[in-house]
Design a protein around this motif. Sequence first.
Motif, PDB file in Angstrom:
ATOM      1  N   UNK A  68       0.843  -1.191   0.000  1.00 20.79           N
ATOM      2  CA  UNK A  68       0.000   0.000   0.000  1.00 20.79           C
ATOM      3  C   UNK A  68       0.881   1.245   0.000  1.00 20.79           C
ATOM      4  N   UNK A  69       0.464   2.239  -0.770  1.00 18.79           N
ATOM      5  CA  UNK A  69       1.190   3.508  -0.855  1.00 18.79           C
ATOM      6  C   UNK A  69       0.951   4.332   0.413  1.00 18.79           C
ATOM      7  N   UNK A 100       6.854   5.837  -0.744  1.00 17.07           N
ATOM      8  CA  UNK A 100       7.071   4.802   0.256  1.00 17.07           C
ATOM      9  C   UNK A 100       5.929   3.778   0.253  1.00 17.07           C
ATOM     10  N   UNK A 101       6.306   2.500   0.341  1.00 17.91           N
ATOM     11  CA  UNK A 101       5.330   1.409   0.310  1.00 17.91           C
ATOM     12  C   UNK A 101       5.365   0.634   1.618  1.00 17.91           C
TER      13      UNK A 101
ATOM     14  N   UNK B  27      -3.763  -0.045 -10.450  1.00 11.85           N
ATOM     15  CA  UNK B  27      -3.217   0.168  -9.108  1.00 11.85           C
ATOM     16  C   UNK B  27      -1.820   0.766  -9.285  1.00 11.85           C
ATOM     17  N   UNK B  29       1.184   0.936  -8.362  1.00  9.68           N
ATOM     18  CA  UNK B  29       2.503   0.439  -7.964  1.00  9.68           C
ATOM     19  C   UNK B  29       2.946  -0.529  -9.052  1.00  9.68           C
ATOM     20  N   UNK B  91      12.408  -2.216   5.454  1.00  6.35           N
ATOM     21  CA  UNK B  91      13.166  -1.259   6.270  1.00  6.35           C
ATOM     22  C   UNK B  91      13.432  -1.881   7.643  1.00  6.35           C
TER      23      UNK B  91
END
Lengths: 482, 482
Positions: A68-69, A100-101, B27, B29, B91
């Motif tokens: 998800x963004x 960022x995802x 979508x 992405x 991350x």
Amino acid sequence: MAEEKVERFYDWFLRVLEEGEFIDQRYPVKGFIVHRPNAAIIEKHVYDMIEGELEKEGHKRSMFPSVVLKSFFEKEAEHAEGFAPEVFWLEPIKGESEERLALRPTSETIMYYMYALWVRSYRDLPMKLYQSCQIWRLDTKATKALLRDREFYWIEAHDVFRTPGEAEEQVLTDERIMQKTVWERLGIPFVFLKRPEWDKFPGGEATYAFETLAPDGRALQFGTTHNLGQKFSKSFEIQYLDEDGEKKMPYQTCFGPGVSRILACLIAVHGDDKGAVLPFEVAPVQVVVVPVLFKDNMKEKVMEKARELHKTLSKDYRVVLDDSDKTPGNKYYHWELRGVPIRIEVGPRDVEAGKVTLVPRDTGEKKQVPEENVLDAVKEEAAAMLERMKEKAKKDFESRVAEASSMEELGKKLDEVRGFVKVPFCDVESFDGLACADEIGERFKAFVRGVPAHNPEKPPEGARCIVCGKPAKHIVWVSRSY
Amino acid sequence: MAEEKVERFYDWFLRVLEEGEFIDQRYPVKGFIVHRPNAAIIEKHVYDMIEGELEKEGHKRSMFPSVVLKSFFEKEAEHAEGFAPEVFWLEPIKGESEERLALRPTSETIMYYMYALWVRSYRDLPMKLYQSCQIWRLDTKATKALLRDREFYWIEAHDVFRTPGEAEEQVLTDERIMQKTVWERLGIPFVFLKRPEWDKFPGGEATYAFETLAPDGRALQFGTTHNLGQKFSKSFEIQYLDEDGEKKMPYQTCFGPGVSRILACLIAVHGDDKGAVLPFEVAPVQVVVVPVLFKDNMKEKVMEKARELHKTLSKDYRVVLDDSDKTPGNKYYHWELRGVPIRIEVGPRDVEAGKVTLVPRDTGEKKQVPEENVLDAVKEEAAAMLERMKEKAKKDFESRVAEASSMEELGKKLDEVRGFVKVPFCDVESFDGLACADEIGERFKAFVRGVPAHNPEKPPEGARCIVCGKPAKHIVWVSRSY
């Protein structure tokens, strides 16, 4: 009531899960567990069961992206605030300047971005889609297998309607789906509670939760359903052209049955000191055939009969023939721990009498049945066992719902009944009651779980909140929880 | 052969996928697409089909974590080198000092870490587990819906054996599973090729691929199976105590049927200019009933008959009654695009004659059948249609495998047959042939896909590699590819 599972619930639970080869926690990433076949097969049956009901109610299967963004989260302010600290972020992709995802902690924002593209006319409504998937939440508390993992498995159904009435109706449909599956077919009794205002889904209008009780007295939530009203249709600009030619915003609901959590409930509710007790329908192994070999001269005859039974039963059921060289006692231990619903023993005397010995997992009471009736006998015993399991679980659940009319009594009852305690309470429909709920939390580590969605009890004339003493608007259900 | 799908394959493919509401690429992405019900339902049937065969062959369902530790990749050096650039990293988690985590691009290293804990004795072998899941690969090339996504759906089966012979046998079993499903039930013809040494799975001993042909002549790989030998059991220290009391390292295989890719093959192989043509077994809608209303006075009778047919057929099949107010022509267009295998038309004349008109999607040839036979007629037509689809696809596939004996002829044939061209080649069993393969790649943008796993053709006496002129050890299959 079994001792070990009540006195040291989580230790017992984990022992059953690990020794019974349901899960393995040794994968060295916190909150990511391995679902071994004994768990994954049950979860598959639970998926099939609930998906089947969702489809009967007009839902269609879909698969949405798992990422998800960041900007999607931020479209719905409350939603963003509620979930932002709880997500896993992906590292930026070198050479690509995408935003960022995160891994989905739930899919409202992913799906509703698409719904805004798909919903055009009143003819597109209702739109009802579901996906069966895993989600990821960065829970910083201690993780607990199947109860609080960072990766867990669920279904999420997301519906869009023209009217608020249809959305309210869907909440009842969701409850009916859980009744028809989790209660009727899995034998897990539950209460369907409307959550207090401060405990709603971030971005929703009203949240309802399905809860049963763990043996140690904590509530086990295994699903929620949310009436989202028009909050997300506003923030995601979902609009349709109505029959009257006007553009309107639809009403939405979402429903999240927690499949891993339902597995946890199955073990927690039905298990005993010997291990899991599984409903026949979802058991990975439904029947185990154990040859009991005492007399050497009968050995081959007994084995032959056991193999024959295995073959006959395999036509209709998932059957294992345990012809290992363990002792019968060790075999019983092994399969009882795993919750196999029916054991069939074949010994020399059975062979001579043309009978077999059938042992249901819940009572352990042996009964002899004629060999030629074995298929029917298993079917009947499976049905009878489910009824017994339901009755026992319901009786236990009901015995653990008490009432209290003071803080002191609440504390006493929480320990005494290990369950829900109903108390008069000032207000769960606004944040006014939050301070009182917090005080209950501080004193007893217990939470105001809400009020039953149907026919909530009215406080008697003049009843007062047990915390602040103001007039009580509600009788709320309080418990500890996972 | 349809024109549009051959001449502008990917445009046609994307039009069918998007207009037919199979997928949505909007979508935002890159490489993450939405599988709408028309895709997700087919994919579910494909999952069921292959899972069923895997289970018959002794595999058990499991669910493993979706994240992998960096150090796990690094245990198998070739594997690490092959996959490291292709993964999504998470991350670091604030306040936790865990090592770097990636989303699984495949699950060898995740599963084999656990296998090392589980495999103890020869009694634990063979160990055969599968999981149905999505994986993520950071492909930096242009993404292509269902052909090259960054998130895609597959099954992965991972097996452990005592002997190399059992591992080799499993490769054949995997092939048989694909024959029984992808060929026999979905009608997709394929070749089972052993890949050249330089094109093996990173960390494996031998790689085999299942490939069919897209209409534009490119090979479509929809699954692979790898004989891993002892490479991973060495690096992950999987050991078992054998019957003779000695510790030994087992042999492993892994098998990855690509479910999203199989969906792509279904569309690509069977489709025509009108859209998708779906095998009856996996079609989300198997039969569409279309009332054809000409005479106003018959309208109610026709509608009544259509509703009755819908009800009768729904007992056995997935049926839609299209009673929208579109014209029959528009309805036909709509359902043909989506590949619905059988259309049933009911008009005034049918009602009068007590008949219905049945139209199979592949030929479009109308036939009248007595109303009371409709259930059987649909069943028979569905079976006949699958046979026709298989025959047509097989004939097409076979007509697109050619031979060449020089570089010039190879180039000519690649364009001419739009498929595989078999040529004499120096060596695919070592890196010695890589330079020749590269030259074929540079000149024709085509690849040496390998040699058939079974009964590979022997080059004739004195045959020479068409690139370097050295003696040819193999007849290799060359094609362009996705």
